[in-house]
Design an enzyme around this catalytic site. Structure first.
Site, PDB file in Angstrom:
ATOM      1  N   ARG A   1       0.625  -1.296  -0.097  1.00  0.00           N
ATOM      2  CA  ARG A   1       0.043  -0.072  -0.088  1.00  0.00           C
ATOM      3  C   ARG A   1       0.901   1.277  -0.025  1.00  0.00           C
ATOM      4  O   ARG A   1       0.579   2.261   0.516  1.00  0.00           O
ATOM      5  CB  ARG A   1      -1.087  -0.014   1.210  1.00  0.00           C
ATOM      6  CG  ARG A   1      -2.036  -1.059   1.165  1.00  0.00           C
ATOM      7  CD  ARG A   1      -3.427  -0.907   2.001  1.00  0.00           C
ATOM      8  NE  ARG A   1      -4.154  -1.876   1.936  1.00  0.00           N
ATOM      9  CZ  ARG A   1      -4.180  -2.982   2.846  1.00  0.00           C
ATOM     10  NH1 ARG A   1      -3.537  -2.601   3.918  1.00  0.00           N
ATOM     11  NH2 ARG A   1      -5.222  -3.753   2.696  1.00  0.00           N
TER      12      ARG A   1
ATOM     13  N   LYS B   1       8.329  22.318 -15.325  1.00  0.00           N
ATOM     14  CA  LYS B   1       7.282  21.497 -15.241  1.00  0.00           C
ATOM     15  C   LYS B   1       6.883  21.373 -13.891  1.00  0.00           C
ATOM     16  O   LYS B   1       5.835  21.039 -13.653  1.00  0.00           O
ATOM     17  CB  LYS B   1       7.809  20.152 -15.762  1.00  0.00           C
ATOM     18  CG  LYS B   1       6.762  19.042 -15.584  1.00  0.00           C
ATOM     19  CD  LYS B   1       6.888  17.688 -16.200  1.00  0.00           C
ATOM     20  CE  LYS B   1       5.802  16.799 -15.713  1.00  0.00           C
ATOM     21  NZ  LYS B   1       5.708  15.419 -16.265  1.00  0.00           N
TER      22      LYS B   1
ATOM     23  N   GLU C   1      -4.061  17.691 -11.850  1.00  0.00           N
ATOM     24  CA  GLU C   1      -4.559  17.886 -13.187  1.00  0.00           C
ATOM     25  C   GLU C   1      -5.988  18.645 -13.441  1.00  0.00           C
ATOM     26  O   GLU C   1      -6.805  17.740 -14.113  1.00  0.00           O
ATOM     27  CB  GLU C   1      -4.164  16.602 -14.400  1.00  0.00           C
ATOM     28  CG  GLU C   1      -4.239  17.076 -15.552  1.00  0.00           C
ATOM     29  CD  GLU C   1      -3.746  16.126 -16.410  1.00  0.00           C
ATOM     30  OE1 GLU C   1      -2.372  15.406 -16.307  1.00  0.00           O
ATOM     31  OE2 GLU C   1      -4.197  15.610 -17.477  1.00  0.00           O
TER      32      GLU C   1
ATOM     33  N   HIS D   1       0.180  15.161 -26.915  1.00  0.00           N
ATOM     34  CA  HIS D   1       0.112  13.680 -26.396  1.00  0.00           C
ATOM     35  C   HIS D   1      -0.937  12.897 -26.712  1.00  0.00           C
ATOM     36  O   HIS D   1      -0.995  11.970 -26.408  1.00  0.00           O
ATOM     37  CB  HIS D   1       0.684  13.862 -24.691  1.00  0.00           C
ATOM     38  CG  HIS D   1       1.898  13.852 -24.403  1.00  0.00           C
ATOM     39  ND1 HIS D   1       2.525  15.093 -24.529  1.00  0.00           N
ATOM     40  CD2 HIS D   1       2.834  12.895 -24.017  1.00  0.00           C
ATOM     41  CE1 HIS D   1       3.882  14.954 -24.120  1.00  0.00           C
ATOM     42  NE2 HIS D   1       4.043  13.968 -23.735  1.00  0.00           N
TER      43      HIS D   1
ATOM     44  N   HIS E   1       0.169   9.824 -28.175  1.00  0.00           N
ATOM     45  CA  HIS E   1       0.171   8.754 -27.488  1.00  0.00           C
ATOM     46  C   HIS E   1      -0.768   7.617 -28.351  1.00  0.00           C
ATOM     47  O   HIS E   1      -0.532   6.332 -28.292  1.00  0.00           O
ATOM     48  CB  HIS E   1      -0.906   8.690 -26.229  1.00  0.00           C
ATOM     49  CG  HIS E   1      -0.087   8.918 -24.983  1.00  0.00           C
ATOM     50  ND1 HIS E   1      -0.546   9.512 -23.881  1.00  0.00           N
ATOM     51  CD2 HIS E   1       1.401   9.091 -24.915  1.00  0.00           C
ATOM     52  CE1 HIS E   1       0.470   9.904 -22.938  1.00  0.00           C
ATOM     53  NE2 HIS E   1       1.623   9.436 -23.517  1.00  0.00           N
TER      54      HIS E   1
ATOM     55  N   HIS F   1       8.603   7.558 -27.898  1.00  0.00           N
ATOM     56  CA  HIS F   1       7.714   8.493 -27.411  1.00  0.00           C
ATOM     57  C   HIS F   1       7.889   9.962 -27.946  1.00  0.00           C
ATOM     58  O   HIS F   1       6.983  10.892 -28.283  1.00  0.00           O
ATOM     59  CB  HIS F   1       8.022   8.604 -25.793  1.00  0.00           C
ATOM     60  CG  HIS F   1       6.964   9.578 -25.262  1.00  0.00           C
ATOM     61  ND1 HIS F   1       5.621   9.332 -24.845  1.00  0.00           N
ATOM     62  CD2 HIS F   1       7.431  10.735 -24.500  1.00  0.00           C
ATOM     63  CE1 HIS F   1       5.108  10.434 -24.195  1.00  0.00           C
ATOM     64  NE2 HIS F   1       6.025  11.116 -24.048  1.00  0.00           N
TER      65      HIS F   1
END
Lengths: 339, 339
Positions: free
Chosen positions: B108, B214, B224, B235, B239, B249
């Site tokens: 966890r 960033k 976000e 992206h 993607h 990428h």
């Protein structure tokens, strides 16, 4: 219906006690929700699922594994679940554990809520945000702590609960009494399982009392730095024997509590092992079990509660008062061999 | 060495720029840490790993999948990793993504930190706590947002970085310039890749500038809900084509930025597509690519950024200024067909 709200670190959890399953539509829209349930719960309550997108998994702890997670994720992709989707786990502890986990990781986390259908899930598994899956013999080795948005308690769902699941659930009720609630322990001593099975009102009160007891512990210590650890009473040996012998969770915890009482006698001078053992028996639970001591000890050494060469063990000072004692592996080994 | 600290919702992240790999020992003890790296990074820097418990996975995006997670978890159990263990991801974006994810779910959640070894990881992947794995053709379909404890930047690790990885990394640098930093865009226009390859000091400055750009975005919008979405520039199509055509990428993001510029012309009246295209070419990146429009659109419809029947698309108003526009699927379909 009784609504209660609790604020956790990053969200609020709403509890709806004495609610009806159909109230779910007030909490999430059928368009934006996907139910996760198991084949047993689905078969028993088929009508209730009408109109809800549902993912039905096989029932049983042996399916609380990554393969089931993979399967649910694929089905979520297939039905087009997105970040606005709410997952609703309808079932017992396996369903709430796995639904919370999938919701926590799908698209980096979507909302989820629970409709617990067993006593164990109602008083324990659905509460507090711990979720996860088993890895081999290790229980809940992988998972998260993340809170559900809501818990809907429809006590009528318990009508079809098999006897062994009642017994299982009472293991956690007795655990709560042992660590935090001596008056409840006395009350449990004075009654038997069928008293609660036959009296829905007292059952509802008992479940709510236990749900709130656990909630108060986890709300003040969400990430288990202190008091929340007490809820692991009976779960150290319990988890080890549960997966090793494939026995029900409640039985395993009962065995674990029996062992923890014995350890407590040695370490804290606890004097009421006999009372705990009697209550466990009274509710159909096994306080003892012949387990392979070496194999169990080997699994204990990988317990999540371990820290270097010791385990934070939950022991009782007296009924209603528990304590954490770091026990070195050697001492545990000796204590187990003395059982 | 330059140390900077940033406070996120539930933890502080420490950045160590211009550090040496060996400084890692000051951050975590060898006894309580497990490194996760890939076979390429391990082969190149074998000496540095001496004395560290290390899990070595196969290199490449195709291994950023559940099977690799299962493998790492089994190895963690085998070496006795517990809640006091810190995982250290040493590698590029695949390593930081998968290490952060495993650390987030093992028992966890355990602590983790990164030593990024590629430009892409240094300026982007290692920053902001997004982690995850791919599911079939869907990038990062499963994962978490959880911050590392530290980021150690040893720029000397870049000496052995293959040319194509330099190019890949600059796709994210150009992205940052497009959405947030017009002066950096101008500076990139005036130079070429080999200027930075030959000048470690300016390279270090550029990487730090991008890492901090960033970081400032994600620290104000960790989950976000707003500004962080701008970092998805390039992206969305990116993607989709990345996994469909198994292209690097950076190339995929470059193609995605080219497409997003074209969309921007139509929707925001953006006028500088030619400048963006030229900079991309200047750094060896492909601004265009013949992709299967229908198949790409099909994958787009399962994009994480979708919300019901539209996608929150990142477009440019001008160089250095981006905006989010919800584009309905039909409109995206038409825009793709007009490319």
């Amino acid at each position: 219906m009784i609504k209660k709200s609790f604020s956790f670190s990053s969200s609020t959890v709403n509890y709806y006690f004495n609610a009806d399953f159909n109230y779910l539509e007030q909490l999430v829209s059928k368009d934006n929700a996907v139910i996760v349930t198991d084949e047993n719960v689905f078969a028993k309550h088929q009508k209730k699922f009408k109109g809800w997108k549902s993912i039905i998994i096989k029932a049983g702890e042996q399916h609380k594994v990554q393969a089931t997670v993979d399967d649910i994720i694929q089905q979520l992709i297939d039905v087009g679940a997105d970040r606005n989707t709410t997952l609703v786990g309808v079932g017992g502890g396996v369903i709430t554990d796995i639904t919370g986990y999938v919701a926590g990781i799908y698209m980096r986390g979507i909302a989820f809520g629970f409709v617990p259908t067993s006593i164990l899930a109602m008083v324990d598994a659905a509460i507090g945000g711990k979720n996860g899956i088993d890895v081999g013999l290790y229980k809940n080795m992988v998972g998260l702590i993340k809170q559900p948005a809501f818990l809907l308690y429809d006590f009528s769902l318990l009508k079809s609960l098999p006897k062994e699941e009642w017994v299982n659930g009472f293991a956690e009720v007795i655990k709560h009494a042992c660590i935090k609630d001596a008056p409840m322990f006395n009350m449990l001593e004075e009654n038997k399982l069928d008293y609660f099975q036959k009296d829905p009102e007292n059952l509802a009160k008992l479940i709510q009392r236990n749900a709130l007891l656990k909630t108060k512990v986890v709300v003040t210590d969400e990430f288990e730095n202190g008091d929340r650890k007490l809820l692991n009473f009976g779960h150290t040996i319990g988890h080890a024997v549960e997966n090793l012998y494939k026995i029900p969770h409640g039985h395993a915890v009962s065995i674990g509590m029996g062992v923890a009482c014995k350890f407590s006698e040695e370490i804290t001078g606890f004097k009421d092992t006999a009372r705990v053992v009697n209550v466990l028996k009274q509710y159909g639970l096994p306080p003892q079990f012949e387990f392979d001591k070496e194999e169990t000890f080997r699994i204990l050494k990988s317990d999540k509660k371990k820290s270097n060469q010791s385990i934070n063990y939950v022991l009782l000072n007296k009924i209603g008062k528990a304590t954490i004692v770091p026990l070195p592996f050697e001492q545990i080994h000796a204590l187990i061999n003395n059982l």
